[in-house]
Design an enzyme around this catalytic site. Structure first.
Site, PDB file in Angstrom:
ATOM      1  N   GLY A 182      58.939   8.898  19.721  1.00  0.00           N
ATOM      2  CA  GLY A 182      59.344  10.087  18.970  1.00  0.00           C
ATOM      3  C   GLY A 182      59.135  11.348  19.798  1.00  0.00           C
ATOM      4  O   GLY A 182      59.227  11.334  21.026  1.00  0.00           O
ATOM      5  N   SER A 183      58.807  12.426  19.128  1.00  0.00           N
ATOM      6  CA  SER A 183      58.760  13.728  19.793  1.00  0.00           C
ATOM      7  C   SER A 183      57.585  13.909  20.750  1.00  0.00           C
ATOM      8  O   SER A 183      57.531  14.919  21.463  1.00  0.00           O
ATOM      9  CB  SER A 183      58.742  14.844  18.746  1.00  0.00           C
ATOM     10  OG  SER A 183      59.984  14.896  18.069  1.00  0.00           O
TER      11      SER A 183
END
Length: 482
Positions: free
Chosen positions: A217-218
């Protein structure tokens, strides 16, 4: 009359010669293979009847051998239980060894070359042979804090000392009770192992370093930000941050988690893009930098590299072949980017350590039974990922994430914390919640990575900042004695 006697003598001589050859073959040529036979009970009794050395954390045994009144003499027990099981593994007369019980077997059993003189001394003095003590780098308070904070949710926590690479915490949940597999009751051991193998939650897997790897993810935006800073961008560089990014070669667009653009006029600085975790800005930035640049930066952090801590670590990966839309997705930690929590902790640790990535390590030192040091691994530099100026810029950006961005729940009173949230999407499942951080930001003592699988029971409402950040906070506080 002499002829029959001579013939009988020849026959007897041949028989004696055959007997001599066969016994010599068994005792010398075949001895090794016969000893190695798993059905050789004498070998089993000899191996499991030895006083195996303990595995210790902060001076307390988390795995040790105790004398028992059966044919094996000693029983391996695990005072650390499920808390340390993914690290220690188990020592079983039925299924062999796993974890550190396997990788450090020669030291624990006392058969390592480093212990030759100790074995010789035991032989000469008549002392009972015993294995070495393996002391770990783990911090008991941090390990317990990670375990308790993760609770009954699936996931993993890794904490590192950024300056040395020492692993301060390694927790994987769900876990298991290694005592059930170390029992001398073969039937009970087989039943316990079958139950664990059939458990869909995979409790035997150490999620911190292996198994089915995670999309980061981020948290992967830290890698893209580092690549940007090394290739002409600054923290103030203006990026395109529209509400929806028109991806080339496809009719699909990429949107932000929060509706709307990331700044006035669809523009946002690199620092603010990280602070609010702007998907469109980092997807576009990744495409502008190019796949080879982003991949190269990931490799400098350790992606694709085989590591031993000394537990074997599954290499994290960045896709080899990417078109533009795939590169955009990969630049926000989606598509086929896959990581271990250890790898994500290594990203934060490198930033915390002025761009120097240290090799992660679980072993503090190895001692003989009379407390003489056999081994004491020194900190080892793995790579200079980037310059200290790039590290300083990334640190200041990560501090903004915790001060006023998506990671405010990792704030610690009186301590500057640098962090990054992540929420990794999966088709048909709730997202995995991520948080990675280090503290104190100006003189780091600990770098942490936390992943909570499938929303941790919160469903689609789960975010890295709300679910994983508080867990990381508790681990950092434990290391810093806050």
């Amino acid at each position: 009359m002499n002829t029959p006697i001579r013939r009988l003598g020849v026959v007897i001589s041949v028989m004696f010669l055959s007997l001599l050859i066969s016994t010599t073959w068994v005792q010398f040529v075949s001895a090794g293979s016969l000893n190695a036979q798993p059905t050789n009970s004498r070998t089993l009794y000899k191996e499991y009847g030895a006083d195996r050395g303990p595995i210790k954390v902060d001076g307390q045994a988390v795995a040790e051998s105790k004398q028992v009144k059966d044919e094996y003499k000693y029983l391996r027990t695990y005072p650390g239980g499920a808390l340390y099981a993914p690290v220690t593994g188990f020592y079983s007369i039925t299924y062999g060894t796993t974890g550190l019980e396997a990788t450090e077997n020669s030291l624990l059993s006392g058969t390592a070359d480093q212990l030759f003189y100790r074995r010789l001394s035991d032989l000469l003095t008549g002392r009972e042979p015993s294995g070495a003590t393996v002391e770990l780098t783990l911090n008991a308070k941090a390990q317990k804090a990670a375990w308790n904070a993760l609770g009954n949710r699936k996931g993993a926590v890794v904490a590192l000392d950024p300056k040395t690479g020492a692993v301060l915490a390694m927790v994987s949940r769900p876990s298991y009770d290694p005592d059930r597999l170390a029992s001398h009751d073969g039937a009970a051991v087989k039943k316990a192992r079958t139950s664990l193998l059939e458990d869909s939650s995979d409790p035997l897997i150490n999620r911190a370093i292996g198994g089915d790897l995670y999309a980061p993810g981020s948290t992967f935006k830290l890698v893209v930000a580092a690549a940007a800073l090394e290739n002409g961008y600054s923290v103030d560089s203006q990026l395109d941050g529209p509400a929806s990014l028109d991806l080339p070669q496809t009719t699909k667009n990429l949107s932000n988690d929060e509706p709307g653009n990331c700044g006035p006029g669809d523009k946002v600085s690199l620092a603010d893009a990280l602070k609010i975790s702007c998907n469109t800005a980092f997807a576009k930035l990744g495409m502008d930098l190019g796949a080879s640049t982003v991949r190269g930066e990931a490799e400098k952090f350790g992606f694709g590299q085989k590591l031993s801590v000394p537990l074997a670590v599954t290499p994290s990966s960045f896709p080899a072949e990417l078109n533009e839309p795939q590169l955009a997705q990969s630049s926000i930690g989606q598509y086929d980017v896959r990581v271990t929590p250890l790898q994500v902790a290594m990203i934060s640790a490198a930033i915390a350590n002025d761009g120097v990535l240290m090799r992660p390590n679980l072993i503090s030192k190895v001692l003989t039974s009379d407390a003489k040091v056999v081994e004491q691994p020194s900190p080892e530099r793995l790579n200079q990922v980037f310059s200290s100026s790039v590290a300083n810029d990334l640190t200041s950006m990560m501090e903004l994430v915790v001060q006023s961005g998506t990671g405010t729940r990792a704030q610690i009173s009186g301590v500057d914390v640098a962090g990054k949230t992540g929420t990794a999407q999966h088709p048909g499942q709730s997202p995995d919640a991520w948080f990675t951080s280090f503290a104190p930001a100006n003189d780091p003592e600990v770098a942490v990575a936390v992943v909570v699988e499938n929303g941790g029971g919160l469903g689609d409402a789960a975010y890295g900042g709300t679910l994983a950040a508080p867990i990381a906070k508790q681990v950092m506080e434990a290391v810093m004695d806050r």
